[in-house]
Scaffold this motif. Sequence first.
Motif, PDB file in Angstrom:
ATOM      1  N   TYR A  11       4.048  -1.616  -7.366  1.00  0.00           N
ATOM      2  CA  TYR A  11       3.061  -2.132  -6.418  1.00  0.00           C
ATOM      3  C   TYR A  11       2.362  -3.420  -6.862  1.00  0.00           C
ATOM      4  O   TYR A  11       2.046  -4.249  -6.009  1.00  0.00           O
ATOM      5  N   PRO A  12       2.106  -3.654  -8.159  1.00  0.00           N
ATOM      6  CA  PRO A  12       1.479  -4.940  -8.496  1.00  0.00           C
ATOM      7  C   PRO A  12       2.350  -6.136  -8.087  1.00  0.00           C
ATOM      8  O   PRO A  12       1.834  -7.178  -7.674  1.00  0.00           O
ATOM      9  N   PHE A  13       3.650  -5.975  -8.185  1.00  0.00           N
ATOM     10  CA  PHE A  13       4.558  -7.056  -7.802  1.00  0.00           C
ATOM     11  C   PHE A  13       4.599  -7.219  -6.281  1.00  0.00           C
ATOM     12  O   PHE A  13       4.713  -8.334  -5.783  1.00  0.00           O
ATOM     13  N   ALA A  14       4.468  -6.104  -5.570  1.00  0.00           N
ATOM     14  CA  ALA A  14       4.400  -6.182  -4.109  1.00  0.00           C
ATOM     15  C   ALA A  14       3.120  -6.909  -3.677  1.00  0.00           C
ATOM     16  O   ALA A  14       3.150  -7.727  -2.745  1.00  0.00           O
ATOM     17  N   PHE A  15       2.026  -6.659  -4.367  1.00  0.00           N
ATOM     18  CA  PHE A  15       0.787  -7.378  -4.055  1.00  0.00           C
ATOM     19  C   PHE A  15       0.881  -8.847  -4.437  1.00  0.00           C
ATOM     20  O   PHE A  15       0.243  -9.693  -3.822  1.00  0.00           O
ATOM     21  N   LEU A  20       0.834  -1.210   0.000  1.00  0.00           N
ATOM     22  CA  LEU A  20       0.000   0.000   0.000  1.00  0.00           C
ATOM     23  C   LEU A  20       0.865   1.256   0.000  1.00  0.00           C
ATOM     24  O   LEU A  20       0.539   2.237  -0.681  1.00  0.00           O
ATOM     25  N   GLU A  21       1.965   1.228   0.746  1.00  0.00           N
ATOM     26  CA  GLU A  21       2.892   2.368   0.752  1.00  0.00           C
ATOM     27  C   GLU A  21       3.522   2.571  -0.621  1.00  0.00           C
ATOM     28  O   GLU A  21       3.634   3.703  -1.100  1.00  0.00           O
ATOM     29  N   ILE A  22       3.940   1.480  -1.242  1.00  0.00           N
ATOM     30  CA  ILE A  22       4.546   1.569  -2.575  1.00  0.00           C
ATOM     31  C   ILE A  22       3.550   2.157  -3.566  1.00  0.00           C
ATOM     32  O   ILE A  22       3.905   3.001  -4.394  1.00  0.00           O
ATOM     33  N   GLY A  53       3.818   5.767  -5.437  1.00  0.00           N
ATOM     34  CA  GLY A  53       4.002   5.624  -6.880  1.00  0.00           C
ATOM     35  C   GLY A  53       5.394   5.170  -7.273  1.00  0.00           C
ATOM     36  O   GLY A  53       5.912   5.597  -8.301  1.00  0.00           O
ATOM     37  N   GLU A  54       5.986   4.290  -6.462  1.00  0.00           N
ATOM     38  CA  GLU A  54       7.338   3.821  -6.762  1.00  0.00           C
ATOM     39  C   GLU A  54       7.380   3.083  -8.088  1.00  0.00           C
ATOM     40  O   GLU A  54       6.482   2.306  -8.411  1.00  0.00           O
ATOM     41  N   ALA A  55       8.453   3.339  -8.835  1.00  0.00           N
ATOM     42  CA  ALA A  55       8.646   2.699 -10.135  1.00  0.00           C
ATOM     43  C   ALA A  55      10.137   2.435 -10.328  1.00  0.00           C
ATOM     44  O   ALA A  55      10.982   3.001  -9.625  1.00  0.00           O
ATOM     45  N   THR A  56      10.459   1.571 -11.285  1.00  0.00           N
ATOM     46  CA  THR A  56      11.863   1.271 -11.568  1.00  0.00           C
ATOM     47  C   THR A  56      12.519   2.465 -12.253  1.00  0.00           C
ATOM     48  O   THR A  56      11.847   3.277 -12.891  1.00  0.00           O
TER      49      THR A  56
END
Length: 166
Positions: free
Chosen positions: A133-137, A116-118, A122-125
């Motif tokens: 965030y989709p990968f964190a989920f 949720l924090e990511i 709006g963290e991105a490579t």
Amino acid sequence: MSMERIHKQMEWLSNNLSYFGSIALFAMMLLTTIDVIGRYFFNKPILGAFELTEFLVLILIFSFLAPSQAKKSHVAVDLIFQHLPGRLRAVIDIVNHLLCMLFMALVAYRCFIRALEIKEFGEATSNLGIIKYPFAFFVVFGCAALSIEYLRDLIRLLFAKQKGDY
């Protein structure tokens, strides 16, 4: 909902997760091969290959956690365990599965908070700008699926103990 139906649904989920992980493995092998050929033969590496490989490894690992537990294909060393009395083995198995289930549920919860924090920030490579965030989920999903597999095993152990099957 019956236990048999839940068992079938988890089996379906585990199978599909393993297919997803297999696709990630194939994609990672293909990406690495093309990147190496491009880098060493044409001096043109694939931009962001490292970032893509990181995400593919994440998918690979968290896709196979639950299916590996469902098939009991994790490495287990039982040099002493097999010589213990049946009741003690049953108690150790139950406690082990309970602790593993709770630990993975805690990991899933903490990863959910982090995901949720990511998403919020709006963290991105850096090279490709892929949102993270989709990968964190996906990590949350993989940990939760493993926790559910431990719960299934725990229920199976408890019913086996009641029946005296251990």
